[in-house]
Write an enzyme that holds these catalytic residues in place. Structure first.
Site, PDB file in Angstrom:
ATOM      1  NE  ARG A  99      74.655 -24.154  40.388  1.00 51.78           N
ATOM      2  CZ  ARG A  99      75.783 -23.446  40.513  1.00 51.78           C
ATOM      3  NH1 ARG A  99      76.955 -24.015  40.250  1.00 51.78           N
ATOM      4  NH2 ARG A  99      75.762 -22.183  40.877  1.00 51.78           N
ATOM      5  CG  HIS A 100      73.144 -29.990  41.487  1.00 56.18           C
ATOM      6  ND1 HIS A 100      72.681 -29.840  42.768  1.00 56.18           N
ATOM      7  CD2 HIS A 100      74.416 -29.502  41.495  1.00 56.18           C
ATOM      8  CE1 HIS A 100      73.631 -29.296  43.511  1.00 56.18           C
ATOM      9  NE2 HIS A 100      74.681 -29.065  42.763  1.00 56.18           N
ATOM     10  N   GLY A 152      81.262 -37.070  45.735  1.00 60.48           N
ATOM     11  CA  GLY A 152      80.188 -37.136  44.755  1.00 60.48           C
ATOM     12  C   GLY A 152      80.648 -37.066  43.313  1.00 60.48           C
ATOM     13  CG  HIS A 207      74.662 -28.243  47.656  1.00 60.85           C
ATOM     14  ND1 HIS A 207      75.832 -27.700  47.167  1.00 60.85           N
ATOM     15  CD2 HIS A 207      73.995 -27.223  48.254  1.00 60.85           C
ATOM     16  CE1 HIS A 207      75.869 -26.413  47.453  1.00 60.85           C
ATOM     17  NE2 HIS A 207      74.765 -26.088  48.117  1.00 60.85           N
ATOM     18  CG  HIS A 261      77.537 -33.287  40.026  1.00 66.40           C
ATOM     19  ND1 HIS A 261      77.147 -32.045  39.564  1.00 66.40           N
ATOM     20  CD2 HIS A 261      78.300 -33.059  41.102  1.00 66.40           C
ATOM     21  CE1 HIS A 261      77.693 -31.119  40.326  1.00 66.40           C
ATOM     22  NE2 HIS A 261      78.379 -31.696  41.273  1.00 66.40           N
ATOM     23  CG  ASN A 281      77.000 -34.534  46.695  1.00 68.91           C
ATOM     24  OD1 ASN A 281      76.244 -34.502  45.726  1.00 68.91           O
ATOM     25  ND2 ASN A 281      77.228 -33.498  47.471  1.00 68.91           N
ATOM     26  CD  GLU A 296      76.959 -30.782  50.763  1.00 72.76           C
ATOM     27  OE1 GLU A 296      76.795 -30.514  49.564  1.00 72.76           O
ATOM     28  OE2 GLU A 296      78.048 -31.163  51.221  1.00 72.76           O
ATOM     29  CG  HIS A 334      84.695 -29.615  46.941  1.00 75.98           C
ATOM     30  ND1 HIS A 334      83.451 -29.109  46.654  1.00 75.98           N
ATOM     31  CD2 HIS A 334      85.468 -29.338  45.874  1.00 75.98           C
ATOM     32  CE1 HIS A 334      83.478 -28.532  45.467  1.00 75.98           C
ATOM     33  NE2 HIS A 334      84.689 -28.659  44.972  1.00 75.98           N
ATOM     34  N   GLY A 335      86.035 -32.884  46.025  1.00 76.71           N
ATOM     35  CA  GLY A 335      87.124 -33.134  45.082  1.00 76.71           C
ATOM     36  C   GLY A 335      87.835 -34.469  45.211  1.00 76.71           C
ATOM     37  CD  GLU A 342      81.733 -32.292  54.153  1.00 76.94           C
ATOM     38  OE1 GLU A 342      80.628 -32.589  54.644  1.00 76.94           O
ATOM     39  OE2 GLU A 342      81.985 -32.409  52.924  1.00 76.94           O
ATOM     40  NE  ARG A 387      75.852 -25.590  44.008  1.00 78.13           N
ATOM     41  CZ  ARG A 387      76.701 -24.589  44.186  1.00 78.13           C
ATOM     42  NH1 ARG A 387      76.266 -23.339  44.115  1.00 78.13           N
ATOM     43  NH2 ARG A 387      77.973 -24.813  44.450  1.00 78.13           N
ATOM     44  CB  THR A 389      81.946 -26.695  42.139  1.00 78.05           C
ATOM     45  OG1 THR A 389      81.691 -27.622  43.204  1.00 78.05           O
ATOM     46  CG2 THR A 389      83.429 -26.365  42.121  1.00 78.05           C
ATOM     47  CB  THR A 390      81.326 -25.701  47.165  1.00 76.54           C
ATOM     48  OG1 THR A 390      79.962 -26.101  47.088  1.00 76.54           O
ATOM     49  CG2 THR A 390      81.585 -25.039  48.512  1.00 76.54           C
TER      50      THR A 390
HETATM   51  C1  LIG Z   1      79.793 -28.555  49.538  1.00 76.70           C
HETATM   52  C2  LIG Z   1      80.464 -29.392  48.528  1.00 76.70           C
HETATM   53  O1  LIG Z   1      81.654 -29.385  48.379  1.00 76.70           O
HETATM   54  C3  LIG Z   1      79.696 -30.238  47.608  1.00 76.70           C
HETATM   55  O2  LIG Z   1      78.427 -30.584  48.060  1.00 76.70           O
HETATM   56  C4  LIG Z   1      79.535 -29.496  46.338  1.00 76.70           C
HETATM   57  O3  LIG Z   1      78.866 -28.309  46.661  1.00 76.70           O
HETATM   58  C5  LIG Z   1      78.723 -30.313  45.363  1.00 76.70           C
HETATM   59  O4  LIG Z   1      77.831 -29.459  44.732  1.00 76.70           O
HETATM   60  P1  LIG Z   1      78.347 -28.535  43.542  1.00 76.70           P
HETATM   61  O5  LIG Z   1      79.086 -29.418  42.587  1.00 76.70           O
HETATM   62  O6  LIG Z   1      77.086 -27.913  43.011  1.00 76.70           O
HETATM   63  O7  LIG Z   1      79.250 -27.520  44.194  1.00 76.70           O
HETATM   64  N1  LIG Z   2      80.648 -31.818  50.742  1.00 77.47           N
HETATM   65  C1  LIG Z   2      81.371 -32.469  49.666  1.00 77.47           C
HETATM   66  C2  LIG Z   2      80.445 -33.318  48.869  1.00 77.47           C
HETATM   67  O1  LIG Z   2      79.327 -33.572  49.274  1.00 77.47           O
HETATM   68  C3  LIG Z   2      80.904 -33.884  47.592  1.00 77.47           C
HETATM   69  O2  LIG Z   2      81.826 -33.038  46.942  1.00 77.47           O
HETATM   70  P1  LIG Z   2      82.346 -33.557  45.504  1.00 77.47           P
HETATM   71  O3  LIG Z   2      82.928 -34.924  45.713  1.00 77.47           O
HETATM   72  O4  LIG Z   2      81.139 -33.596  44.614  1.00 77.47           O
HETATM   73  O5  LIG Z   2      83.380 -32.549  45.088  1.00 77.47           O
END
Ligand SMILES: CC(=O)[C@@H](O)[C@H](O)COP(=O)(O)O
Ligand SMILES: NCC(=O)COP(=O)(O)O
Length: 249
Positions: free
Chosen positions: A53-54, A220, A47, A14, A11, A74, A198-199, A155, A49, A104-105
């Site tokens: 924002r990004h 990401g 993503h 950022h 992802n 996304e 995510h994370g 997911e 949004r 964040t999500t």
């Molecule tokens: C859906 C998800 O978990 C990630 O794509 C996350 O949304 C990254 O984008 P943000 O950091 O803007 O939430």
């Molecule tokens: N759907 C999760 C994603 O695309 C990346 O999430 P993160 O690693 O940026 O928290």
């Protein structure tokens, strides 16, 4: 995306966060995506949004032209995003919840609360050939609802597990891990393709990467952070090594 190996979706949101901090043209998320491909990413996730924002619309246009690996787009379940997705027809779309005030999500999509609307919402996306994924918490009712509306993929939101791990809340971590493991198996039993995201960091990716049903991890924020210190390609290569180690022992 490739075969039945555990795929890594990188992802690049950022990279755009850093770019937008100055409102200029660099660092370019598309250049990051190409470097990620070259480093072994099986796909790119971005993503778009509602508040841009990004990732912005031009990034999606350029990614569609530049990538030789699939794009996982996304998006929130809005009319605007549906039209953008239908215009580009990316390999995959992942429907995620969005609140403008969130950093964040924060959770998974509440599919069970709006099944009828979402079933009608994703149908044109599937008809356009996009693989439709739903970003859900590891909850049976959400996974069942995602299956009923015709999603091909779920997911699983790994954020609660990853956060608990990094904060040393090991009882919470173990509870979240069990939920992810059980719901990964349950989703697979319904015939859904299982992803997680995510994370994820180097420290917490392996236990989930070891789930045999999981076909793809989307990662990401941590990788972009690591890229600041060791470069994007080495950061991705290390995540790939850990994922392979987890899956292949
Ligand atoms: C859906 C998800 O978990 C990630 O794509 C996350 O949304 C990254 O984008 P943000 O950091 O803007 O939430
Ligand atoms: N759907 C999760 C994603 O695309 C990346 O999430 P993160 O690693 O940026 O928290």
């Amino acid at each position: 995306m490739s075969g039945n190996k555990l795929r890594l979706g990188v992802n690049i949101d950022h990279v755009a966060t850093v770019r937008n901090a100055r409102g200029g043209a660099y660092p370019d998320p598309v250049r990051a995506a190409i470097l990620a491909e070259q480093a072994g990413a099986d796909g790119i996730t971005a993503h778009l949004r509602e508040d841009r924002r990004h990732i912005v619309d031009a990034d999606i246009e350029q990614l569609m032209d530049a990538l030789s690996v699939p794009l996982n787009f996304e998006m929130a379940a809005t009319e605007e995003m549906q039209q953008i997705a239908l215009r580009h027809k990316p390999h995959a779309v992942c429907i995620v919840p969005e609140k403008r005030e969130e950093r964040t999500t924060e959770g998974g999509l509440e599919v069970a609360r709006e099944e009828n609307r979402l079933a009608h919402y994703i149908a044109p996306l599937r008809d356009a050939g996009c693989r439709v994924s739903i970003f859900v918490a590891a909850e049976q009712k959400q996974i069942e609802a995602a299956h009923r509306i015709g999603a091909e993929v779920v997911e699983l939101h790994a954020g609660a597990f990853c956060d608990a791990h990094s904060e040393g809340r090991f009882d919470d971590r173990d509870r979240e891990f069990e939920a992810l493991r059980n719901m990964s198996s349950f989703a697979h039993s319904l015939g859904l393709e299982v992803h997680a995201g995510h994370g994820f960091t180097y420290d917490c990716v392996k236990p989930v990467a070891a789930f045999p049903e999981v076909m793809e991890l989307n990662i990401g924020h941590f990788l972009i952070g690591e890229a600041i210190f060791q470069g994007l390609q080495p950061a991705i290569a290390e995540m790939r090594r850990l994922m392979d180690e987890a899956r292949n022992g």
